[in-house]
Design a protein around this motif. Sequence first.
Motif, PDB file in Angstrom:
ATOM      1  N   TYR A  32      -7.532  -8.541   9.755  1.00  0.00           N
ATOM      2  CA  TYR A  32      -8.391  -7.351   9.728  1.00  0.00           C
ATOM      3  C   TYR A  32      -8.796  -7.114   8.292  1.00  0.00           C
ATOM      4  O   TYR A  32      -7.939  -7.061   7.389  1.00  0.00           O
ATOM      5  N   THR A  93      -5.075  -7.113   6.087  1.00  0.00           N
ATOM      6  CA  THR A  93      -3.771  -6.915   6.710  1.00  0.00           C
ATOM      7  C   THR A  93      -3.641  -7.840   7.912  1.00  0.00           C
ATOM      8  O   THR A  93      -4.637  -8.223   8.516  1.00  0.00           O
ATOM      9  N   THR A  97       1.350  -4.534   9.126  1.00  0.00           N
ATOM     10  CA  THR A  97       1.726  -3.956   7.843  1.00  0.00           C
ATOM     11  C   THR A  97       0.556  -3.145   7.297  1.00  0.00           C
ATOM     12  O   THR A  97      -0.584  -3.330   7.730  1.00  0.00           O
TER      13      THR A  97
ATOM     14  N   TYR B  33       0.180   7.647   4.825  1.00  0.00           N
ATOM     15  CA  TYR B  33       0.381   6.823   3.631  1.00  0.00           C
ATOM     16  C   TYR B  33       0.158   7.666   2.375  1.00  0.00           C
ATOM     17  O   TYR B  33      -0.642   8.592   2.369  1.00  0.00           O
ATOM     18  N   TYR B  35      -0.917   6.797  -1.637  1.00  0.00           N
ATOM     19  CA  TYR B  35      -1.371   5.820  -2.614  1.00  0.00           C
ATOM     20  C   TYR B  35      -1.515   6.509  -3.965  1.00  0.00           C
ATOM     21  O   TYR B  35      -1.792   7.693  -4.049  1.00  0.00           O
ATOM     22  N   LEU B  43      -5.908   0.748  -5.371  1.00  0.00           N
ATOM     23  CA  LEU B  43      -5.011   1.644  -4.658  1.00  0.00           C
ATOM     24  C   LEU B  43      -3.671   0.946  -4.444  1.00  0.00           C
ATOM     25  O   LEU B  43      -3.609  -0.131  -3.855  1.00  0.00           O
ATOM     26  N   LEU B  45       0.148   1.297  -2.810  1.00  0.00           N
ATOM     27  CA  LEU B  45       0.893   2.036  -1.795  1.00  0.00           C
ATOM     28  C   LEU B  45       2.242   2.478  -2.348  1.00  0.00           C
ATOM     29  O   LEU B  45       3.023   1.665  -2.847  1.00  0.00           O
ATOM     30  N   TYR B  48       4.976   4.957   3.034  1.00  0.00           N
ATOM     31  CA  TYR B  48       4.253   5.198   4.261  1.00  0.00           C
ATOM     32  C   TYR B  48       5.229   5.599   5.367  1.00  0.00           C
ATOM     33  O   TYR B  48       6.447   5.454   5.216  1.00  0.00           O
ATOM     34  N   PHE B  90      -3.690   9.758  -3.448  1.00  0.00           N
ATOM     35  CA  PHE B  90      -4.395   9.903  -2.185  1.00  0.00           C
ATOM     36  C   PHE B  90      -3.433   9.781  -1.020  1.00  0.00           C
ATOM     37  O   PHE B  90      -2.595   8.874  -0.979  1.00  0.00           O
ATOM     38  N   THR B  97      -1.047   1.268  12.465  1.00  0.00           N
ATOM     39  CA  THR B  97      -1.049   0.658  11.141  1.00  0.00           C
ATOM     40  C   THR B  97      -1.994  -0.536  11.118  1.00  0.00           C
ATOM     41  O   THR B  97      -2.609  -0.868  12.121  1.00  0.00           O
ATOM     42  N   GLY B  98      -2.116  -1.152   9.986  1.00  0.00           N
ATOM     43  CA  GLY B  98      -2.839  -2.397   9.877  1.00  0.00           C
ATOM     44  C   GLY B  98      -4.282  -2.326  10.322  1.00  0.00           C
ATOM     45  O   GLY B  98      -5.136  -1.785   9.645  1.00  0.00           O
ATOM     46  N   GLY B  99      -4.558  -2.878  11.462  1.00  0.00           N
ATOM     47  CA  GLY B  99      -5.927  -3.084  11.883  1.00  0.00           C
ATOM     48  C   GLY B  99      -6.666  -1.888  12.432  1.00  0.00           C
ATOM     49  O   GLY B  99      -7.349  -1.980  13.453  1.00  0.00           O
ATOM     50  N   ASN B 100      -6.543  -0.768  11.739  1.00  0.00           N
ATOM     51  CA  ASN B 100      -7.252   0.428  12.147  1.00  0.00           C
ATOM     52  C   ASN B 100      -7.716   1.201  10.934  1.00  0.00           C
ATOM     53  O   ASN B 100      -7.095   1.143   9.881  1.00  0.00           O
ATOM     54  N   GLU B 101      -8.786   1.955  11.102  1.00  0.00           N
ATOM     55  CA  GLU B 101      -9.338   2.722  10.000  1.00  0.00           C
ATOM     56  C   GLU B 101      -8.323   3.714   9.469  1.00  0.00           C
ATOM     57  O   GLU B 101      -7.638   4.405  10.229  1.00  0.00           O
ATOM     58  N   GLN B 102      -8.223   3.769   8.155  1.00  0.00           N
ATOM     59  CA  GLN B 102      -7.434   4.788   7.493  1.00  0.00           C
ATOM     60  C   GLN B 102      -8.380   5.894   7.020  1.00  0.00           C
ATOM     61  O   GLN B 102      -9.437   5.620   6.461  1.00  0.00           O
ATOM     62  N   PHE B 104      -8.802   9.013   4.521  1.00  0.00           N
ATOM     63  CA  PHE B 104      -8.242   9.462   3.253  1.00  0.00           C
ATOM     64  C   PHE B 104      -8.530  10.938   2.998  1.00  0.00           C
ATOM     65  O   PHE B 104      -9.576  11.459   3.383  1.00  0.00           O
ATOM     66  N   GLY B 105      -7.593  11.578   2.307  1.00  0.00           N
ATOM     67  CA  GLY B 105      -7.817  12.915   1.815  1.00  0.00           C
ATOM     68  C   GLY B 105      -8.622  12.881   0.525  1.00  0.00           C
ATOM     69  O   GLY B 105      -8.948  11.801   0.023  1.00  0.00           O
TER      70      GLY B 105
END
Lengths: 111, 113
Positions: A32, A93, A97, B33, B35, B43, B45, B48, B90, B97-102, B104-105
């Motif tokens: 990804y 990723t 993780t 998370y 950062y 960024l 980490l 988390y 941030f 986790t991983g393969g998904n949109e994060q 951010f503040g």
Amino acid sequence: GENVEQHPSTLSVQEGDSAVIKCTYSDSASNYFPWYKQELGKGPQLIIDIRSNVGEKKDQRIAVTLNKTAKHFSLHITETQPEDSAVYFCAATSGNTPLVFGKGTRLSVIA
Amino acid sequence: NAGVTQTPKFRILKIGQSMTLQCTQDMNHNYMYWYRQDPGMGLKLIYYSVGAGITDKGEVPNGYNVSRSTTEDFPLRLELAAPSQTSVYFCASSPLTGGNEQFFGPGTRLTVL
């Protein structure tokens, strides 16, 4: 663990020209690859992403390409506009993780 | 939805002082998370969390502590502030986790003098 290298660190283009930012990753299990845009004084925001089962993805003026063999992926912005000026981050990723980010590219679009 | 909110926006600390950076999300995301962003360094980490009661170290955890007592909140604690902790912090959240949109503040700019 994963390591993501991003180039260039700064990029200046004339308005209307194209911009390309490149990233390489080290972990062949990564699947990804998102790109984030960070405007001044704000948090990063996702602009486009690609998964390893796809070689290219487009969204209007933005496109991302992925070469799994070479372990690199690129962001392409066409017909750049002043509002495209920002810092862009790539990330990678394996899905299990947290994202590992590149160091960022500061893009300046000169009107 | 407010998304991810962080307080304060700015803070100046003296060496050795302590403080807590607050982070709250209203999207019912399991993953959160922290950062830090140093100039030209991207960024990194810090910590988390995969859910309430579960936290894990990231790349640069030394000098920081976290807790996750609720799904919504993920505070970051600095116990003995040092100049090396001068940075922009941030908070982010994602449904997985991983393969998904994060998401951010807006960040907290911290200066330690």
